[in-house]
Write a protein that holds these residues in place. Structure first.
Motif, short mmCIF file in Angstrom:
data_model
loop_
_atom_site.label_atom_id
_atom_site.label_comp_id
_atom_site.label_asym_id
_atom_site.label_seq_id
_atom_site.Cartn_x
_atom_site.Cartn_y
_atom_site.Cartn_z
N ARG A 33 -6.31 9.50 5.38
CA ARG A 33 -6.96 8.36 4.74
C ARG A 33 -6.40 7.01 5.17
NH1 ARG A 33 -9.18 9.49 -0.90
NH2 ARG A 33 -8.83 7.26 -0.94
N ARG A 85 0.81 -1.22 0.00
CA ARG A 85 0.00 0.00 0.00
C ARG A 85 0.85 1.27 0.00
NH1 ARG A 85 -4.06 -3.33 3.79
NH2 ARG A 85 -5.00 -4.42 2.04
N GLU A 91 -3.05 14.60 3.81
CA GLU A 91 -4.10 13.85 3.13
C GLU A 91 -3.85 12.35 3.22
OE1 GLU A 91 -7.58 13.07 1.11
OE2 GLU A 91 -6.91 14.89 2.12
N ARG A 92 -2.61 11.95 3.08
CA ARG A 92 -2.27 10.53 3.17
C ARG A 92 -2.52 9.99 4.58
NH1 ARG A 92 3.16 11.02 -0.45
NH2 ARG A 92 2.11 10.83 -2.46
N ALA A 142 -16.63 6.06 7.78
CA ALA A 142 -15.69 5.89 6.69
C ALA A 142 -15.78 4.44 6.27
CB ALA A 142 -14.28 6.23 7.15
N ALA A 193 -11.44 0.61 2.01
CA ALA A 193 -11.32 0.56 0.57
C ALA A 193 -11.62 -0.84 0.02
CB ALA A 193 -9.93 1.00 0.15
N ARG A 194 -11.22 -1.90 0.71
CA ARG A 194 -11.35 -3.24 0.16
C ARG A 194 -12.68 -3.90 0.48
NH1 ARG A 194 -7.18 -7.21 1.47
NH2 ARG A 194 -7.91 -8.25 -0.38
N HIS A 215 -6.18 1.81 3.55
CA HIS A 215 -6.59 3.14 3.12
C HIS A 215 -8.10 3.24 3.26
CE1 HIS A 215 -2.65 4.23 1.66
NE2 HIS A 215 -2.59 3.07 1.01
N LEU A 216 -8.56 4.37 3.78
CA LEU A 216 -9.99 4.62 3.93
C LEU A 216 -10.50 5.42 2.74
CD1 LEU A 216 -10.01 5.75 7.66
CD2 LEU A 216 -10.63 3.52 6.76
N GLN A 217 -11.76 5.19 2.39
CA GLN A 217 -12.44 5.99 1.38
C GLN A 217 -13.62 6.66 2.05
OE1 GLN A 217 -13.59 3.20 -1.63
NE2 GLN A 217 -11.64 3.34 -2.69
N PRO A 218 -13.90 7.92 1.70
CA PRO A 218 -15.06 8.59 2.30
C PRO A 218 -16.35 7.87 1.93
CG PRO A 218 -13.75 10.12 1.00
CD PRO A 218 -13.17 8.76 0.80
#
Length: 127
Positions: free
Chosen positions: A66, A14, A62-63, A92, A95-96, A82-85
């Motif tokens: 997330r 990642r 930002e990194r 939150a 991502a997966r 990693h998180l996605q809004p």
């Protein structure tokens, strides 16, 4: 800080360098129990404000915002993601797996990131 073999692979996959992981753990102020004594650490807006005051650049902010880190009960880093809004305010989504992670601070569990670090250090020294 002990990083499991799994977490080491995920860090590499990642693109999360060691210093970013350490900074994230240092400034993480949201702690969510995720089962089996593990907790998920994320950085809130207040934590980001501390990072701005520390002189961290906007791209790194930002990194860090997330990123989510799962810490085992023994203090080992279990995994990073990693998180996605999410479309829903106040959550939150990973991502997966589309697993919801509450983003509200859990003050009764641990009051601050300093308390998290202190507890993790204690657990590492006294397993």
């Amino acid at each position: 800080m002990h990083v499991t073999k799994h977490a080491s692979r995920r860090l590499q996959q990642r693109g999360v360098p060691g210093p970013r992981l350490e900074r994230h753990i240092e400034f993480a102020d949201r702690v969510v129990p995720v089962g089996d004594g593990s907790v998920c650490l994320t950085v809130s807006r207040e934590g980001l404000a501390e990072l701005v005051a520390a002189g961290v650049n906007r791209q790194e902010l930002e990194r860090l915002r997330r990123l989510a880190v799962v810490i085992a009960a023994d203090g080992a880093v279990r995994t990073v993601m990693h998180l996605q809004p999410a479309a829903v305010v106040g959550t939150a989504v990973l991502a997966r797996g589309a697993v919801p992670v509450p983003v509200a601070p859990i003050a009764p569990v641990l009051a601050s990131s300093a308390a998290v670090r202190k507890d993790l250090r204690h657990e590492q020294r006294h397993p």
